[in-house]
Design a protein around this motif. Structure first.
Motif, PDB file in Angstrom:
ATOM      1  N   GLY A 188       0.788  -1.230   0.000  1.00 10.75           N
ATOM      2  CA  GLY A 188       0.000   0.000   0.000  1.00 10.75           C
ATOM      3  C   GLY A 188       0.817   1.276   0.000  1.00 10.75           C
ATOM      4  O   GLY A 188       0.294   2.345   0.308  1.00 10.75           O
ATOM      5  N   SER A 242       2.074   3.074  -2.542  1.00 14.17           N
ATOM      6  CA  SER A 242       1.630   4.064  -3.533  1.00 14.17           C
ATOM      7  C   SER A 242       0.344   4.744  -3.087  1.00 14.17           C
ATOM      8  O   SER A 242       0.160   5.948  -3.288  1.00 14.17           O
ATOM      9  CB  SER A 242       1.435   3.390  -4.894  1.00 14.17           C
ATOM     10  OG  SER A 242       2.638   2.829  -5.353  1.00 14.17           O
ATOM     11  N   TRP A 243      -0.550   3.961  -2.481  1.00  8.53           N
ATOM     12  CA  TRP A 243      -1.782   4.561  -1.970  1.00  8.53           C
ATOM     13  C   TRP A 243      -1.472   5.554  -0.849  1.00  8.53           C
ATOM     14  O   TRP A 243      -2.095   6.607  -0.758  1.00  8.53           O
ATOM     15  CB  TRP A 243      -2.729   3.471  -1.457  1.00  8.53           C
ATOM     16  CG  TRP A 243      -3.471   2.775  -2.546  1.00  8.53           C
ATOM     17  CD1 TRP A 243      -3.047   2.540  -3.817  1.00  8.53           C
ATOM     18  CD2 TRP A 243      -4.795   2.230  -2.468  1.00  8.53           C
ATOM     19  NE1 TRP A 243      -4.001   1.869  -4.530  1.00  8.53           N
ATOM     20  CE2 TRP A 243      -5.087   1.661  -3.729  1.00  8.53           C
ATOM     21  CE3 TRP A 243      -5.745   2.145  -1.459  1.00  8.53           C
ATOM     22  CZ2 TRP A 243      -6.309   1.034  -4.001  1.00  8.53           C
ATOM     23  CZ3 TRP A 243      -6.946   1.510  -1.729  1.00  8.53           C
ATOM     24  CH2 TRP A 243      -7.225   0.972  -2.985  1.00  8.53           C
ATOM     25  N   TYR A 249       2.056   7.410 -10.771  1.00  8.41           N
ATOM     26  CA  TYR A 249       1.277   8.504 -10.200  1.00  8.41           C
ATOM     27  C   TYR A 249       0.641   9.387 -11.269  1.00  8.41           C
ATOM     28  O   TYR A 249       0.121  10.464 -10.961  1.00  8.41           O
ATOM     29  CB  TYR A 249       2.161   9.345  -9.272  1.00  8.41           C
ATOM     30  CG  TYR A 249       2.689   8.546  -8.099  1.00  8.41           C
ATOM     31  CD1 TYR A 249       1.845   8.155  -7.069  1.00  8.41           C
ATOM     32  CD2 TYR A 249       4.013   8.140  -8.044  1.00  8.41           C
ATOM     33  CE1 TYR A 249       2.310   7.391  -6.008  1.00  8.41           C
ATOM     34  CE2 TYR A 249       4.497   7.377  -6.999  1.00  8.41           C
ATOM     35  CZ  TYR A 249       3.635   7.004  -5.985  1.00  8.41           C
ATOM     36  OH  TYR A 249       4.104   6.244  -4.938  1.00  8.41           O
ATOM     37  N   GLY A 284      -2.581  -1.617   3.556  1.00  5.74           N
ATOM     38  CA  GLY A 284      -3.070  -0.329   4.032  1.00  5.74           C
ATOM     39  C   GLY A 284      -2.887  -0.099   5.510  1.00  5.74           C
ATOM     40  O   GLY A 284      -3.163   0.991   6.009  1.00  5.74           O
ATOM     41  N   ALA A 322      -8.016   5.363   2.329  1.00  8.31           N
ATOM     42  CA  ALA A 322      -7.806   5.131   0.899  1.00  8.31           C
ATOM     43  C   ALA A 322      -7.858   6.468   0.169  1.00  8.31           C
ATOM     44  O   ALA A 322      -8.726   7.299   0.454  1.00  8.31           O
ATOM     45  CB  ALA A 322      -8.865   4.195   0.350  1.00  8.31           C
ATOM     46  N   LYS A 326      -6.613   6.819  -7.244  1.00 11.30           N
ATOM     47  CA  LYS A 326      -5.703   5.693  -7.047  1.00 11.30           C
ATOM     48  C   LYS A 326      -4.570   5.734  -8.070  1.00 11.30           C
ATOM     49  O   LYS A 326      -4.800   5.955  -9.255  1.00 11.30           O
ATOM     50  CB  LYS A 326      -6.446   4.356  -7.189  1.00 11.30           C
ATOM     51  CG  LYS A 326      -7.751   4.266  -6.386  1.00 11.30           C
ATOM     52  CD  LYS A 326      -7.506   4.312  -4.901  1.00 11.30           C
ATOM     53  CE  LYS A 326      -8.751   3.961  -4.106  1.00 11.30           C
ATOM     54  NZ  LYS A 326      -9.913   4.846  -4.320  1.00 11.30           N
ATOM     55  N   ALA A 386      -2.076  -0.874  -8.681  1.00  9.65           N
ATOM     56  CA  ALA A 386      -2.903  -1.910  -8.078  1.00  9.65           C
ATOM     57  C   ALA A 386      -2.433  -3.294  -8.524  1.00  9.65           C
ATOM     58  O   ALA A 386      -2.036  -3.494  -9.671  1.00  9.65           O
ATOM     59  CB  ALA A 386      -4.370  -1.702  -8.457  1.00  9.65           C
TER      60      ALA A 386
END
Length: 457
Positions: free
Chosen positions: A63, A65-66, A92, A399, A418, A422, A426
């Protein structure tokens, strides 16, 4: 009443939530909720998180990048955020799209670059200092490397002086150094080195003899000609002619350090891997030095978000290219706070990231880490009394993160919110996709053509 609580479990989380709520509103950075008490907000001190460097660590798919997207999303709500994201894989890009993008998109120009693309960035050769130029062009194992380095520096300085005099910058011509970012003629540099390599000088009895550098610069000249002709390095050796103007660097500084918009994402995905450390290092160094030389009362704080930091900030066995990037980032890690420039270091392999850089980070967001060496990096940062938290590192859900540092009162386990937008990172649902999706053969043909042009654009 809070003094009478038993300080364990959810009561500890409630106490931390209560204390965090006392932060001034402008300092509050909501990251998520506490795992032990989902009703309590996990809030960090935004000032402390950024001003003393931070690291976001986690195995692939945990998680990261999130989490980055969430932090950028929160920063976007501020009046004048100023962050520069070094995006190694182009993940991104979604944050730069839509009617209300979070960030402005840039990318290092690739071989198939359109000449009128306003998002393309070039790093012309004259931005490189001498150590970077030598790391890019010299082979230190060669016997003639010292001669090559000496002539390279000599001619670069002479060409920069010549350019300054031609532009009427006589005062600067008397004060500049060989590392000053002054445009100069690259073709002229190759010509001068070639002349040295073939020079004959007067000898005894009127005969000519080989000059002091005869045959000693051959490999340097060949290496330069190969780099210049390689389209993959066009962002450095074949920029538009406008990038050779004296004032071009002024516009470059405004684009990347200005506040309209404040968050910038730079896509490095088309940069050849063998020069990636130098390219990222040059970008960081130039931004830092511009900020360093800005008048103190005119500085706006800037954070460099270093995605996949292990690729260019290695902990050991660094080559010449890696060392140049390390020099730039370690200087920022050690001195940047004084000048309002900080790092957010992101990596899936913290054990492979420079110890110097990580040691300067005062705040850590640690997501799931499955490698024992990576876990050890985080455990060394935690007090012994928090062994229970660090034991959860390989068990954290996607996360979930351990948050520790002076931006939060006590190390704690949180669930990150979240992000609304996004990133394209993923994890694919392999089994489900195999059951429903089919291979698009036209897409494969397009991929082959992109591979031939070395460009996704």
């Amino acid at each position: 009443e809070s003094l009478c609580w038993v300080i364990d479990g959810s009561n500890l989380q409630r106490l931390m939530g209560l204390l965090a709520s006392q932060l001034e509103p402008e300092k509050r950075l909501r990251l998520g909720t506490f795992v032990a008490d989902p009703s309590a907000e996990a809030v960090a001190d935004g000032d402390r998180l950024f001003q003393r460097h931070a690291a976001l660590l986690g195995s692939t798919g945990s998680g990261k990048s999130w989490a980055v997207a969430l932090i950028l999303e929160r920063a976007k709500s501020l009046a004048h955020p100023n962050l520069v994201v070094f995006d190694m894989h182009g993940e991104y890009t979604p944050l730069t799209e839509g009617d209300a993008p979070i960030a402005r998109a840039f990318h290092i120009a690739g071989p198939g670059q359109a000449p009128d693309d306003e998002h393309a960035l070039y790093l012309p050769w004259w931005l490189l200092n001498q150590e970077e130029m030598q790391a890019l062009l010299l082979d230190r194992s060669e016997e003639n490397a010292p001669n090559q380095a000496a002539r390279l520096s000599h001619h670069v300085r002479a060409l920069k002086h010549e350019r300054l005099v031609a532009d009427g910058k006589t005062e600067l011509a008397a004060r500049f150094t060989v590392d000053s970012p002054v445009p100069y003629d690259l073709t002229g540099l190759v010509r001068l080195l070639s002349a040295d390599d073939a020079e004959m000088v007067p000898g005894a009895a009127g005969r000519e003899k080989q000059g002091p550098f005869f045959g000693r610069l051959t490999r340097l000249v060949s290496r330069m000609e190969a780099r210049i002709s390689d389209r993959r390095y066009g962002f450095m050796f074949s920029p538009p002619t406008t990038h050779l103007a004296y004032d071009w660097l002024h516009d470059f500084a405004k684009r990347l350090l200005g506040t309209a918009p404040g968050i910038k994402v730079i896509d490095f995905s088309e940069v050849p891997s063998d020069v990636l450390p130098i390219v990222v290092g040059v970008m960081a160094r130039v931004l830092y030095e511009i900020h360093f030389w800005t008048t103190e009362d005119k500085r706006t704080p800037v954070t460099l978000v270093c995605d996949e930091a292990h690729l260019y900030l290695p902990a050991g066995n660094a080559g010449a290219a890696d060392l140049r990037a390390l020099d730039s980032f370690e200087r920022i890690a050690k001195e940047g706070r004084k000048y309002g420039i900080s790092l957010l270091v992101i990596s899936q392999r913290p054990s492979d990231v420079s110890r110097t850089v990580l040691s300067q980070c005062n705040n850590f967001i640690a997501l799931r880490l499955t490698n024992d060496q990576d876990q050890a990096v985080v455990k060394r940062l935690m007090p012994d009394s928090m062994d229970g938290l660090t034991a959860a590192l390989p068990l954290l859900d996607v996360g979930e993160a351990l948050l520790l540092g002076d931006a939060i009162i006590l190390p704690t386990r949180i669930r990150l919110d979240a992000p609304k937008v996004k990133p394209t990172s993923a994890t694919k649902n392999f089994w489900t996709d195999w059951n429903s999706a089919s291979v698009e053969e036209e897409a494969l043909v397009a991929a082959v053509e992109a591979m031939r042009t070395q460009s996704r654009r």
